[in-house]
Design an enzyme around this catalytic site. Sequence first.
Site, PDB file in Angstrom:
ATOM      1  N   GLY B 290       0.836  -1.176   0.142  1.00 38.13           N
ATOM      2  CA  GLY B 290      -0.007  -0.090  -0.024  1.00 38.13           C
ATOM      3  C   GLY B 290       0.843   1.111   0.000  1.00 38.13           C
ATOM      4  O   GLY B 290       1.941   1.198  -0.549  1.00 38.13           O
ATOM      5  N   SER B 291       0.383   2.183   0.678  1.00 38.81           N
ATOM      6  CA  SER B 291       0.944   3.691   0.554  1.00 38.81           C
ATOM      7  C   SER B 291       2.449   3.861   0.844  1.00 38.81           C
ATOM      8  O   SER B 291       3.130   4.737   0.601  1.00 38.81           O
ATOM      9  CB  SER B 291       0.043   4.617   1.330  1.00 38.81           C
ATOM     10  N   THR B 292       3.080   2.858   2.086  1.00 38.69           N
ATOM     11  CA  THR B 292       4.331   2.886   2.510  1.00 38.69           C
ATOM     12  C   THR B 292       5.244   2.811   1.133  1.00 38.69           C
ATOM     13  O   THR B 292       6.211   3.366   1.216  1.00 38.69           O
ATOM     14  CB  THR B 292       4.624   1.956   3.425  1.00 38.69           C
TER      15      THR B 292
END
Lengths: 362, 634
Positions: B290-292
């Site tokens: 995801g966004s990491t």
Amino acid sequence: MPKKDDKWLLIIVIITAIFGIVMIYSASFIWADYKFNDPFKFVKAQSAFFIMSLLLVFILRKINPKIYYEKANLILLICFILLVLVLIPGLGKIRNGSRSWFGIGGFGIQPSEFAKIGLIIYVSKYLANNNRIITDIKKGVFPILLVIGVFFLLIMLEPDFGTAMVIVITLVSILFISGVKLSFFIKIGLLGLLGIVGLIVVAPYRMLRIVSFLNPWVDPLGSGYQIIQSLYAIGPGGLLGQGFLKSRQKQFYLPEPQTDFIFSIISEEFGFLGILIVTAFFAFIFYKIVKISLTSDNLFYKYLSFGLGFGIIIQALLNICVVIGVIPVTGVTLPFFSYGGSSLLVSMISIGIILSISNKQK
Amino acid sequence: MFYNNVHTRIRYIFLVVILVLVIAIARVFYIQVFSYKKLNTLAESLWSRKLPISADRGKIVDRRGRVLADNITTTSLIVIPNQIENKEDAAKKLSEILGSGYNDMLKHVSKKTSIERVHPEGRRLSYEVAEKIDALKIDGVYLVKESKRYYPYDTVLSHVLGYVGIDNQGLSGLELYYDDYLTGEDGSIKYFSDGKGHKLELAEIYEAPTSGVTLQLTIDLDLQLAVENELDNAVAKYDPDSVIAIAMNPKNGEVLAMASRPNFDSNNYQNYTTEVINRNLPIWMTFEPGSTMKISTYTAAINEGLINIFEDRFTDSGAITVDGATLHCWKHGGHGNQTYLEVIENSCNPGFVNLGLMLQKEKLMSYIKKFGFGTKTGIDLNGEGNGILFSLDKMGNVELATTAFGQGISVTPIQQVQAVSAIINGGTLYSPFLVKNFLEPETNTIVKSVTSENKGTVIKKETSDLVRYALESVVAKGSGHNAYIENYRIGGKTGTAQTVENGIYSSSKYILSFIGFMPADDPEIVVYVAVQNAKGVVQYGGTVAAPIARNIFLSAIDILDIEPSTEGIPKEYTWLDQKYVTVPDVVGLSVNEAKKILKGFNIEYSGEGDTVIYMSPKAGMYAKENGTVVLMLG
């Protein structure tokens, strides 16, 4: 008065026998204590035989050896009868799988040991008498071979292969020195070799049995067991040994260490040095006997003294070669050392007769 | 002469006899000198019996020497059947004491073997039982020392430490990975026996066992305990399927703490399912980050010189179309016109899709691989996952776009920690590792040191500086604000990834994550937290994972002795947030002057006098608006 030579022969023999008794104590006290609750059991018996045989030696050396020449046939007959009797169950007793001895009180007598002396006397007489026809194989050699063969078979019926071997080799050696042609021995040797090859071809497993002494680790718990245990005694002995009484292999690893494998215990406790001394004793004894044989002026005495001496030394050589893994196990004891009354008695009688021959030369 | 022939032959025989004697002597000499060593060794092994003394397994200690895996000494029963005279009696007495079957015991004491270990009923005996057996004084019955592994902190660091089997053999974790180092060499008491197995009265030979090497870890027990505590709290609060936390020193790859839930007790690993004990989630589990993952895309774009994060702008309408597929921003309606700094603060998906398209798949993938994704990090543990990346030839613009914001690929937590560490430490990629030193067990002197494995420089230092700034900004002003700690500089990024169930995205199960570092100007620690399927809470990394990371950072401040700083980016407040203000300097002023300046604060006084000589918090620090300021007067 005995000559100086004889005195030394007697002294060395006595020293050897006493050393033998000491080693029997060392080798057997654990076994004896375990089996009979008496650590001195074997030493006592052997000492009794030793004293008895020592007395015999002192008597025999005074007796004129001419009597053996005269009574040779009778002696052989007695031996023959005893050898037949020992085969009869009830009379003869079984030891180590062979019906080979009479029990008289606490002592045991092995007739095959005495037959050795009887045969040596008889063959010596025969060869001395037939010196002229000895080059004739048919007339001179075959008759005596027949006698030897009969006794060999009788002993093999017990069966006592070791003693039979010692006797045959001894008698053949007397034949050899008496002048039987070299070609005869070569033929016999070839015949024997052929026989062995034939036996192997018929049953190849024998090959394994024969070579197993070369590498006992092939069958460490079977045919190789004794040799391995013997090597475990000799090897760790090193140059100076573990010390008197300190053998480990006698602690139930080497079976009956006071008999056939006492040489291993000697090398374990006294190392290479001990072995040098023991072999030197034997070499000295044989050297003295050969010298007596060479200096005697009578063919019978020559053959007799040589034969009796050779009978002792060949037994020693066979025993040592077995123990160190040079030849297969044959079941021969070490003269003067191994526990066994008859063996000691016969060796000492031989010495006594030899001393009497030596006295005669004076 | 008449006898000449006879005499010659006698002499021949004499010579042959002497020759054979000489051969025999030579053979004995050979046996006793050349075969001595071999025969002596063989004979020795025939004569001697060995009572084993098990070696202590090497300890495992944390970076400050606190013991994490220890040994306790226990006693075990062994019997030497040959020495037991009355086997029935011995079997009866022993089976009574041990409470085991008489027939089994009789089998043990009658077995045809030199030494019989009574297993398992005779292993690891209690002191009382051992005392009773000792009191029997039966020949041939012996008690030997055995050491048993003991983990004083039970469940702490369980997956990393692993566990050992009944014979002290390493079965998982560091216990398995370093089994050769940890396993010592057993010693023995050698005694001599006769051919019947009876003990001889000869000196016994003691061969001391050699303990295994002590492993000193990079783990800091204090931080580990803090992390474990946070995970326990998270489990209590959210009842998640799993929780993962890793703390690492980004400057060298030393793992400072690593934990996950579910975990197990290394002392009693048998009580757990094999899934639980065998899966060390921080290194094993692979999932969509995801966004990491956006950190990687962002870093690649900066390093390639494609954007100026302060000046270049992107307009987010709430969705972006790539090759006919529409990709939505997580925020309905989009973030509007933003600088690229704001794009990462807002974690704006279309913005990252745009960066991905600017980079093109070759560039983006090369960076992702350079950061270590797709291959094992090489951490010193078994069972590490590889993760899955799109292969270049199968990658269209849609795959490129999703990869850019962290979907469609799968990575392990430890890979993310490794990558972010490299990005923020100036650009050097280090392998994470757990064992720092091998210590001599008695003296604790270092036998061998492990140096961190430098896998090369992956980005420019300037890029690293910019990314650190941007990520600090994310925490101060953007989606990571729940990780903000007053007076400390923290950078980080949240992540919210849907989990894939049976090949399709689950609409309800998410992995909520946060990766952050501190201090943002010179990071000493990187912390990663991931919570899988948290229940009863907004499914957003910022609300679940960031606060956990914040608590870990709070602990790390004390444990790692991190200095406060006033140079960080001040927090931007939403109406929900408690506002913080800078405390003005009033030291040296009179009480009245100070009162005026500290208007709005709740002032408390200590000491007596008219002048302020000390204040807490100190000037320049942040304090809650309307918070308390203590002035010391003198």
